[in-house]
Enzyme design. Sequence first.
Site, mmCIF file in Angstrom:
data_model
loop_
_atom_site.group_PDB
_atom_site.id
_atom_site.type_symbol
_atom_site.label_atom_id
_atom_site.label_comp_id
_atom_site.label_asym_id
_atom_site.label_seq_id
_atom_site.Cartn_x
_atom_site.Cartn_y
_atom_site.Cartn_z
ATOM 1 N N HIS A 60 0.841 -1.200 0.000
ATOM 2 C CA HIS A 60 0.000 0.000 0.000
ATOM 3 C C HIS A 60 0.878 1.254 0.000
ATOM 4 O O HIS A 60 2.105 1.169 0.112
ATOM 5 C CB HIS A 60 -0.956 0.011 1.204
ATOM 6 C CG HIS A 60 -0.290 -0.236 2.515
ATOM 7 N ND1 HIS A 60 -0.554 -1.334 3.307
ATOM 8 C CD2 HIS A 60 0.665 0.453 3.155
ATOM 9 C CE1 HIS A 60 0.201 -1.297 4.369
ATOM 10 N NE2 HIS A 60 0.963 -0.218 4.311
HETATM 11 C C1 T46 Z 1 3.332 0.204 6.652
HETATM 12 C C2 T46 Z 1 3.865 -1.123 7.030
HETATM 13 C C3 T46 Z 1 5.342 -1.119 7.248
HETATM 14 C C4 T46 Z 1 -3.741 -0.344 13.643
HETATM 15 O O1 T46 Z 1 -4.804 -0.501 14.280
HETATM 16 N N1 T46 Z 1 -2.865 0.664 13.983
HETATM 17 C C5 T46 Z 1 -1.704 0.870 13.317
HETATM 18 O O2 T46 Z 1 -0.940 1.787 13.678
HETATM 19 C C6 T46 Z 1 -1.386 0.014 12.237
HETATM 20 C C7 T46 Z 1 -0.100 0.218 11.444
HETATM 21 C C8 T46 Z 1 -2.269 -0.982 11.890
HETATM 22 N N2 T46 Z 1 -3.426 -1.166 12.587
HETATM 23 C C9 T46 Z 1 -4.310 -2.250 12.255
HETATM 24 C C10 T46 Z 1 -4.943 -2.140 10.868
HETATM 25 C C11 T46 Z 1 -5.111 -3.590 10.447
HETATM 26 O O3 T46 Z 1 -6.336 -4.078 10.969
HETATM 27 O O4 T46 Z 1 -3.536 -3.467 12.223
HETATM 28 C C12 T46 Z 1 -3.962 -4.315 11.166
HETATM 29 C C13 T46 Z 1 -2.806 -4.660 10.249
HETATM 30 O O5 T46 Z 1 -2.405 -3.467 9.536
HETATM 31 P P1 T46 Z 1 -1.789 -3.515 8.081
HETATM 32 O O6 T46 Z 1 -2.431 -4.580 7.292
HETATM 33 O O7 T46 Z 1 -1.846 -2.121 7.513
HETATM 34 O O8 T46 Z 1 -0.275 -3.923 8.404
HETATM 35 P P2 T46 Z 1 0.955 -3.986 7.406
HETATM 36 O O9 T46 Z 1 2.056 -4.650 8.115
HETATM 37 O O10 T46 Z 1 0.539 -4.556 6.108
HETATM 38 O O11 T46 Z 1 1.350 -2.451 7.149
HETATM 39 C C14 T46 Z 1 1.844 -1.677 8.221
HETATM 40 C C15 T46 Z 1 1.348 -0.237 8.113
HETATM 41 O O12 T46 Z 1 -0.069 -0.258 7.998
HETATM 42 C C16 T46 Z 1 1.910 0.488 6.933
HETATM 43 O O13 T46 Z 1 1.697 1.872 7.077
HETATM 44 O O14 T46 Z 1 3.997 0.968 5.976
HETATM 45 O O15 T46 Z 1 3.263 -1.675 8.193
#
Ligand code: T46
Length: 155
Positions: A60
């Site tokens: 993303h």
């Molecule tokens: C990025 C990479 C390196 C939260 O509730 N709070 C938060 O601060 C974050 C980052 C996520 N979440 C929740 C949202 C989703 O339900 O945690 C779950 C997993 O998040 P996401 O699928 O976005 O995780 P990654 O590892 O794919 O991405 C994250 C960051 O979202 C993104 O900004 O650059 O880590």
Amino acid sequence: MATAMSQLYTIEDCLLTQLDKISDIRGNLTYIEGKNRIPFDISRVYYIYDVPAGSQRAGHAHQSLFQLLIAVAGSFDVHLDDGLNKRSVTLNRPYEGLLITPMVWRIIDNFSSGAVCLALASAPYDESSYYRDYDQFKVVADKRRQSHPTNTVTN
Ligand code: T46
């Protein structure tokens, strides 16, 4: 004044930053202070760990969020894409941070066993600030590039 929303960011702006490492016979210590070597105020910290072998994270981009990623343990690869160019960076040093600017699509993979990805972010979590669809991101990135003053063509 240029804002994160109007600025044109590319993968070249995603710089590797060396953090201070203080070593003595007890081991190493690295610290991070807001705005010291980091071009944003730290508003949020999160970390990714226990990543199963072969898993991929991210996939993303963000409209206006800045982040600094650090491999505080182990290693992983970060693939950056600004809609025009791509670049990959391996993070494997706890005293090195990768700045990721707004409007850069990132994919993280190749996590080693025990890897921990520490992320410092410039804003609180806001799902509406994500581009999670690559085609939509590409359309917006292309538009921003075409309308940016540096892209003005004079005949
Ligand atoms: C990025 C990479 C390196 C939260 O509730 N709070 C938060 O601060 C974050 C980052 C996520 N979440 C929740 C949202 C989703 O339900 O945690 C779950 C997993 O998040 P996401 O699928 O976005 O995780 P990654 O590892 O794919 O991405 C994250 C960051 O979202 C993104 O900004 O650059 O880590």
